[in-house]
Design a protein around this motif. Structure first.
Motif, mmCIF file in Angstrom:
data_model
loop_
_atom_site.group_PDB
_atom_site.id
_atom_site.type_symbol
_atom_site.label_atom_id
_atom_site.label_comp_id
_atom_site.label_asym_id
_atom_site.label_seq_id
_atom_site.Cartn_x
_atom_site.Cartn_y
_atom_site.Cartn_z
ATOM 1 N N THR A 8 -24.499 -36.822 -38.744
ATOM 2 C CA THR A 8 -24.999 -36.716 -40.191
ATOM 3 C C THR A 8 -23.666 -35.812 -40.389
ATOM 4 O OG1 THR A 8 -25.839 -33.892 -39.456
ATOM 5 C CG2 THR A 8 -27.065 -36.092 -39.493
ATOM 6 N N LEU A 9 -23.735 -36.206 -41.690
ATOM 7 C CA LEU A 9 -21.943 -35.593 -42.836
ATOM 8 C C LEU A 9 -22.258 -33.948 -42.002
ATOM 9 C CD1 LEU A 9 -19.620 -37.175 -44.101
ATOM 10 C CD2 LEU A 9 -20.970 -35.797 -45.961
ATOM 11 N N VAL A 10 -23.369 -33.463 -41.981
ATOM 12 C CA VAL A 10 -23.004 -32.062 -41.740
ATOM 13 C C VAL A 10 -22.124 -31.762 -40.117
ATOM 14 C CG1 VAL A 10 -24.373 -29.758 -41.320
ATOM 15 C CG2 VAL A 10 -25.446 -31.385 -43.200
ATOM 16 N N GLY A 11 -22.711 -32.224 -39.672
ATOM 17 C CA GLY A 11 -22.324 -32.728 -38.090
ATOM 18 C C GLY A 11 -21.138 -33.014 -38.524
ATOM 19 N N PHE A 12 -20.431 -34.076 -39.257
ATOM 20 C CA PHE A 12 -18.756 -34.286 -39.191
ATOM 21 C C PHE A 12 -18.258 -33.276 -39.842
ATOM 22 C CE2 PHE A 12 -20.853 -38.322 -38.353
ATOM 23 C CZ PHE A 12 -19.340 -39.721 -37.564
ATOM 24 N N ASN A 13 -18.794 -32.489 -40.736
ATOM 25 C CA ASN A 13 -18.241 -31.147 -41.958
ATOM 26 C C ASN A 13 -18.663 -30.646 -40.521
ATOM 27 O OD1 ASN A 13 -18.270 -32.416 -44.005
ATOM 28 N ND2 ASN A 13 -19.704 -31.768 -44.954
ATOM 29 N N ALA A 14 -19.164 -30.143 -39.211
ATOM 30 C CA ALA A 14 -19.070 -29.066 -38.180
ATOM 31 C C ALA A 14 -17.712 -29.320 -37.889
ATOM 32 C CB ALA A 14 -20.178 -28.966 -37.548
ATOM 33 N N ALA A 15 -18.222 -30.643 -37.429
ATOM 34 C CA ALA A 15 -16.348 -31.252 -36.328
ATOM 35 C C ALA A 15 -15.205 -31.170 -36.495
ATOM 36 C CB ALA A 15 -17.028 -32.524 -35.954
ATOM 37 N N ILE A 16 -14.984 -31.241 -38.649
ATOM 38 C CA ILE A 16 -13.369 -30.478 -38.792
ATOM 39 C C ILE A 16 -13.442 -29.808 -38.744
ATOM 40 C CG2 ILE A 16 -12.083 -31.026 -41.052
ATOM 41 C CD1 ILE A 16 -14.487 -33.852 -41.859
ATOM 42 N N ALA B 288 -14.517 -27.357 -36.981
ATOM 43 C CA ALA B 288 -13.684 -26.917 -35.607
ATOM 44 C C ALA B 288 -12.264 -26.922 -35.728
ATOM 45 C CB ALA B 288 -14.719 -27.405 -34.550
ATOM 46 N N CYS B 289 -11.556 -28.257 -35.708
ATOM 47 C CA CYS B 289 -10.952 -28.526 -36.151
ATOM 48 C C CYS B 289 -9.602 -28.015 -36.507
ATOM 49 C CB CYS B 289 -10.807 -30.208 -35.995
ATOM 50 S SG CYS B 289 -11.360 -31.374 -35.245
ATOM 51 N N GLU B 290 -10.167 -26.931 -37.766
ATOM 52 C CA GLU B 290 -9.683 -26.753 -38.691
ATOM 53 C C GLU B 290 -8.968 -25.228 -38.090
ATOM 54 O OE1 GLU B 290 -10.461 -23.183 -42.183
ATOM 55 O OE2 GLU B 290 -11.657 -24.890 -41.937
ATOM 56 N N VAL B 291 -10.107 -24.231 -37.229
ATOM 57 C CA VAL B 291 -9.889 -23.757 -36.388
ATOM 58 C C VAL B 291 -9.037 -23.714 -36.013
ATOM 59 C CG1 VAL B 291 -10.958 -21.411 -34.948
ATOM 60 C CG2 VAL B 291 -12.386 -22.854 -37.596
ATOM 61 N N CYS B 292 -8.765 -24.332 -34.866
ATOM 62 C CA CYS B 292 -8.324 -25.051 -33.678
ATOM 63 C C CYS B 292 -6.814 -25.277 -34.188
ATOM 64 C CB CYS B 292 -8.608 -25.905 -32.697
ATOM 65 S SG CYS B 292 -10.289 -24.922 -32.142
ATOM 66 N N ARG B 293 -6.430 -25.841 -35.812
ATOM 67 C CA ARG B 293 -5.289 -26.277 -35.722
ATOM 68 C C ARG B 293 -4.589 -27.716 -35.833
ATOM 69 N NH1 ARG B 293 -1.926 -22.114 -38.236
ATOM 70 N NH2 ARG B 293 -3.013 -20.093 -37.326
ATOM 71 N N GLU B 294 -6.533 -28.418 -35.453
ATOM 72 C CA GLU B 294 -5.898 -30.287 -34.834
ATOM 73 C C GLU B 294 -5.797 -30.824 -36.093
ATOM 74 O OE1 GLU B 294 -4.967 -30.983 -32.406
ATOM 75 O OE2 GLU B 294 -5.693 -29.090 -31.056
ATOM 76 N N ALA C 185 -8.858 -33.851 -37.513
ATOM 77 C CA ALA C 185 -9.883 -33.141 -38.831
ATOM 78 C C ALA C 185 -9.703 -34.750 -39.282
ATOM 79 C CB ALA C 185 -9.384 -32.101 -39.241
ATOM 80 N N LEU C 186 -8.424 -35.276 -40.000
ATOM 81 C CA LEU C 186 -8.312 -36.806 -40.044
ATOM 82 C C LEU C 186 -8.441 -37.878 -40.108
ATOM 83 C CD1 LEU C 186 -5.302 -36.076 -40.874
ATOM 84 C CD2 LEU C 186 -6.588 -36.197 -42.998
ATOM 85 N N HIS C 187 -8.607 -37.671 -38.259
ATOM 86 C CA HIS C 187 -9.297 -38.807 -37.461
ATOM 87 C C HIS C 187 -10.638 -38.899 -38.224
ATOM 88 C CE1 HIS C 187 -10.284 -42.215 -34.440
ATOM 89 N NE2 HIS C 187 -11.420 -41.102 -34.045
ATOM 90 N N ILE C 188 -11.967 -37.925 -37.971
ATOM 91 C CA ILE C 188 -13.283 -37.178 -37.939
ATOM 92 C C ILE C 188 -13.304 -37.749 -39.305
ATOM 93 C CG2 ILE C 188 -15.002 -35.492 -38.099
ATOM 94 C CD1 ILE C 188 -13.430 -34.476 -36.239
ATOM 95 N N CYS D 196 -14.148 -33.294 -47.393
ATOM 96 C CA CYS D 196 -13.085 -32.870 -48.319
ATOM 97 C C CYS D 196 -11.751 -31.605 -47.711
ATOM 98 C CB CYS D 196 -12.337 -33.427 -49.332
ATOM 99 S SG CYS D 196 -13.006 -35.498 -49.234
ATOM 100 N N SER D 197 -12.738 -30.798 -48.768
ATOM 101 C CA SER D 197 -12.312 -29.271 -48.395
ATOM 102 C C SER D 197 -12.130 -28.652 -46.965
ATOM 103 C CB SER D 197 -12.604 -28.340 -49.185
ATOM 104 O OG SER D 197 -13.387 -28.739 -50.593
ATOM 105 N N ALA D 198 -12.569 -29.322 -45.879
ATOM 106 C CA ALA D 198 -12.328 -28.551 -44.579
ATOM 107 C C ALA D 198 -11.695 -29.963 -44.259
ATOM 108 C CB ALA D 198 -14.170 -29.073 -43.239
ATOM 109 N N THR D 199 -11.330 -30.372 -44.785
ATOM 110 C CA THR D 199 -10.135 -31.793 -44.092
ATOM 111 C C THR D 199 -8.651 -31.193 -44.721
ATOM 112 O OG1 THR D 199 -11.236 -33.297 -43.548
ATOM 113 C CG2 THR D 199 -8.918 -33.610 -43.580
ATOM 114 N N ILE D 200 -8.701 -30.872 -45.590
ATOM 115 C CA ILE D 200 -7.060 -30.200 -46.591
ATOM 116 C C ILE D 200 -7.077 -28.722 -45.694
ATOM 117 C CG2 ILE D 200 -6.630 -29.029 -48.378
ATOM 118 C CD1 ILE D 200 -8.055 -31.087 -49.878
ATOM 119 N N SER D 201 -7.559 -27.885 -45.690
ATOM 120 C CA SER D 201 -7.634 -26.548 -45.168
ATOM 121 C C SER D 201 -7.372 -27.131 -43.532
ATOM 122 C CB SER D 201 -9.122 -25.719 -44.667
ATOM 123 O OG SER D 201 -9.476 -24.969 -45.706
#
Length: 106
Positions: free
Chosen positions: A22-30, A32-38, A42-45, A61-66
């Motif tokens: 689901t998109l929610v799952g992708f958002n959660a993964a992004i 998590a990448c944000e928190v770890c500075r990955e 995040a761009l790959h996801i 998009c906001s999570a990826t920008i973050s």
């Protein structure tokens, strides 16, 4: 520090078990990448969303920008903001805050 790896594993295992992503799952993964500075992951996801036929939303998009902001990548943050406008997504306060923080840290 391994949150992002775990989040990616959950997405992969889910697809192996025929659990619908689901998109929610992708958002959660992004996120998590944000928190770890990955930011690269995040761009790959973000790119993987379209492979799974999901349209990224403002949260995606906001999570990826973050994630780009946390990773010290203002040029990607600005590019994603421009892409949001091309997709007719309306940036919110979180979006603008992350872009501004990314530019200030550059």
């Amino acid at each position: 520090g391994r949150q992002w790896k775990f989040a990616l594993q959950v997405l992969e295992v889910g697809s192996q078990w025929s659990v619908e992503a689901t998109l929610v799952g992708f958002n959660a993964a992004i996120s998590a990448c944000e928190v770890c500075r990955e930011w690269q992951h995040a761009l790959h996801i973000l790119g993987a969303c379209s492979v799974h036929k999901f349209k990224p939303d403002v949260v995606t998009c906001s999570a990826t920008i973050s994630a780009c902001q946390m990773g010290g990548q203002p040029e990607y943050a600005l590019e994603l903001l421009a892409q949001m406008r091309k997709r007719y997504l309306v940036p919110n306060a979180v979006t603008y805050s992350a872009v501004m923080k990314a530019c200030m840290a550059a």
